[in-house]
Design an enzyme around this catalytic site. Structure first.
Site, mmCIF file in Angstrom:
data_model
loop_
_atom_site.group_PDB
_atom_site.id
_atom_site.type_symbol
_atom_site.label_atom_id
_atom_site.label_comp_id
_atom_site.label_asym_id
_atom_site.label_seq_id
_atom_site.Cartn_x
_atom_site.Cartn_y
_atom_site.Cartn_z
ATOM 1 N N HIS A 47 0.841 -1.205 0.000
ATOM 2 C CA HIS A 47 0.000 0.000 0.000
ATOM 3 C C HIS A 47 0.875 1.253 0.000
ATOM 4 O O HIS A 47 0.587 2.225 -0.700
ATOM 5 C CB HIS A 47 -0.874 0.053 1.257
ATOM 6 C CG HIS A 47 -1.858 -1.062 1.412
ATOM 7 N ND1 HIS A 47 -1.772 -1.978 2.433
ATOM 8 C CD2 HIS A 47 -2.961 -1.391 0.698
ATOM 9 C CE1 HIS A 47 -2.792 -2.825 2.347
ATOM 10 N NE2 HIS A 47 -3.526 -2.504 1.294
ATOM 11 N N GLY B 107 -2.598 -1.474 -7.286
ATOM 12 C CA GLY B 107 -1.495 -2.422 -7.376
ATOM 13 C C GLY B 107 -1.714 -3.465 -8.454
ATOM 14 O O GLY B 107 -2.837 -3.943 -8.654
ATOM 15 N N VAL C 132 4.715 -5.260 -4.602
ATOM 16 C CA VAL C 132 5.785 -5.249 -3.597
ATOM 17 C C VAL C 132 5.779 -6.608 -2.897
ATOM 18 O O VAL C 132 4.717 -7.105 -2.499
ATOM 19 C CB VAL C 132 5.575 -4.102 -2.585
ATOM 20 C CG1 VAL C 132 6.640 -4.136 -1.495
ATOM 21 C CG2 VAL C 132 5.579 -2.755 -3.310
ATOM 22 N N SER D 226 0.362 -8.812 1.398
ATOM 23 C CA SER D 226 -1.095 -8.776 1.421
ATOM 24 C C SER D 226 -1.555 -8.683 2.870
ATOM 25 O O SER D 226 -0.948 -9.297 3.763
ATOM 26 C CB SER D 226 -1.652 -10.058 0.798
ATOM 27 O OG SER D 226 -3.022 -10.211 1.130
HETATM 28 P P1 AMP Z 1 -6.385 -3.703 -0.499
HETATM 29 O O1 AMP Z 1 -6.271 -2.918 0.774
HETATM 30 O O2 AMP Z 1 -5.907 -5.105 -0.375
HETATM 31 O O3 AMP Z 1 -7.738 -3.570 -1.153
HETATM 32 O O4 AMP Z 1 -5.363 -3.028 -1.508
HETATM 33 C C1 AMP Z 1 -5.419 -1.646 -1.792
HETATM 34 C C2 AMP Z 1 -4.535 -1.360 -2.974
HETATM 35 O O5 AMP Z 1 -3.192 -1.743 -2.685
HETATM 36 C C3 AMP Z 1 -4.947 -2.152 -4.230
HETATM 37 O O6 AMP Z 1 -4.785 -1.324 -5.363
HETATM 38 C C4 AMP Z 1 -3.957 -3.286 -4.225
HETATM 39 O O7 AMP Z 1 -3.718 -3.815 -5.516
HETATM 40 C C5 AMP Z 1 -2.712 -2.611 -3.692
HETATM 41 N N1 AMP Z 1 -1.786 -3.602 -3.137
HETATM 42 C C6 AMP Z 1 -2.063 -4.565 -2.234
HETATM 43 N N2 AMP Z 1 -0.976 -5.338 -2.001
HETATM 44 C C7 AMP Z 1 0.008 -4.852 -2.799
HETATM 45 C C8 AMP Z 1 1.359 -5.228 -3.045
HETATM 46 N N3 AMP Z 1 1.938 -6.258 -2.423
HETATM 47 N N4 AMP Z 1 2.077 -4.498 -3.939
HETATM 48 C C9 AMP Z 1 1.498 -3.449 -4.599
HETATM 49 N N5 AMP Z 1 0.229 -3.053 -4.410
HETATM 50 C C10 AMP Z 1 -0.512 -3.740 -3.531
#
Ligand code: AMP
Length: 283
Positions: A38, A148, A177, A186
């Site tokens: 994030h 992401g 990442v 994650s």
């Molecule tokens: P989430 O909180 O899981 O819904 O993720 C929020 C944003 O962060 C989304 O656009 C995800 O794709 C991105 N994101 C989550 N994990 C990663 C990661 N390991 N690397 C890059 N972006 C990420």
């Protein structure tokens, strides 16, 4: 000083004011429990815009019945501290009631690409994602929005939606990442027990092995899928949901690998459902 806003109309008013003053807006939608993945999006939003806003909202409508909406990890105080440290000006943290007031009855459905891959095992998931992101874009107004590549299909769905509905938002994909051993970061990685955590990097390893085959000249998607499954078969605790090879741009299926493809997979390790992907061009 970071400001926390909970009312959609208030955020819109603040961002309209910024734009009237000629400032550009960067936006990072998240479900919180922030990690370095994030924060890489957050850093880009700050670097490329005059004002950056992050939303933290665990969106109930993208979770299916029996999925982990209630259990989804949350730590609002830690999230706020991380965002303030990173120099974020605005944190948008609405309640479910503010996002879905009584009488709410609109859905955004991005046809086709919502039903394959993760959409096949999570019916309605991408409808929930598209609807909440459409709302968030409506609330934020004209901006650059950062997503992401880890959630590759989500990024494709959102790009398609923004283009199809003429949304005044530039959707920007950012690289995944990873932990030092390759596991994609994650929020759901906290579900992994120690032995599961040790097996988790096999997912990325299997995708890298398959991408390697493509880079060395393999053009048969079935053999590429087979290479992913072969690596994962050595780890019996993995329960594979899908392994797919698709056009990296449109997510259309491919008969032969003659253009850039995404090799994507999802599986379960104990309680955790993990996804990952790599993009590779043919030799
Ligand atoms: P989430 O909180 O899981 O819904 O993720 C929020 C944003 O962060 C989304 O656009 C995800 O794709 C991105 N994101 C989550 N994990 C990663 C990661 N390991 N690397 C890059 N972006 C990420």
């Amino acid at each position: 000083m970071m400001r926390t806003v909970t009312e959609p109309a208030r955020l819109r008013a603040l961002l309209d004011e910024e734009r009237r003053a000629g400032r550009t807006v960067g936006f990072v939608p998240t479900m919180g429990f922030l990690h370095e993945g994030h924060m890489s999006l957050v850093q880009r939003a700050c670097a490329e815009n005059d004002v950056a806003v992050v939303s933290v909202f665990v969106n109930p409508t993208q979770f299916g019945p029996g999925e982990d909406y209630e259990a989804y990890p949350r730590d609002p105080d830690r999230d706020a501290a991380m965002l303030a440290d990173a120099g974020i000006e605005l944190l948008f943290a609405p309640t479910p009631g503010a996002m879905y007031p009584e009488g709410f009855c609109t859905d955004v459905e991005v046809q086709g690409i919502s039903d394959i891959m993760c959409g096949a095992s999570r019916p309605g998931h991408f409808r929930g994602v598209a609807t909440v992101v459409a709302k968030l874009f409506g609330i934020a107004g004209p901006c650059r929005a950062y997503f992401g590549e880890k959630d590759y299909q989500q990024l494709a769905v959102i790009k398609r939606m923004a283009a199809d509905l003429d949304m005044p938002v530039e959707v920007i994909g950012c690289p995944t990442v990873r932990e030092p051993d390759g596991l994609a970061m994650s929020s759901r990685n906290v579900y992994l027990s120690a032995p599961e955590r040790a097996m988790a990097p096999a997912l990325h390893r299997s995708l890298v092995a398959a991408a390697d085959l493509v880079a060395r000249g393999e053009t048969d998607p079935a053999r590429v899928r087979g290479a992913v499954l072969a690596v994962l078969a050595a780890e019996p605790s993995w329960s594979i949901e899908y392994v797919d090879v698709r056009d990296a741009e449109t997510l259309a299926g491919v008969d032969g690998i003659d253009r850039e493809v995404v090799i994507a997979a999802a599986g379960r390790l104990g309680r955790a459902r993990l996804i990952d992907n790599v993009v590779v061009a043919p030799r």
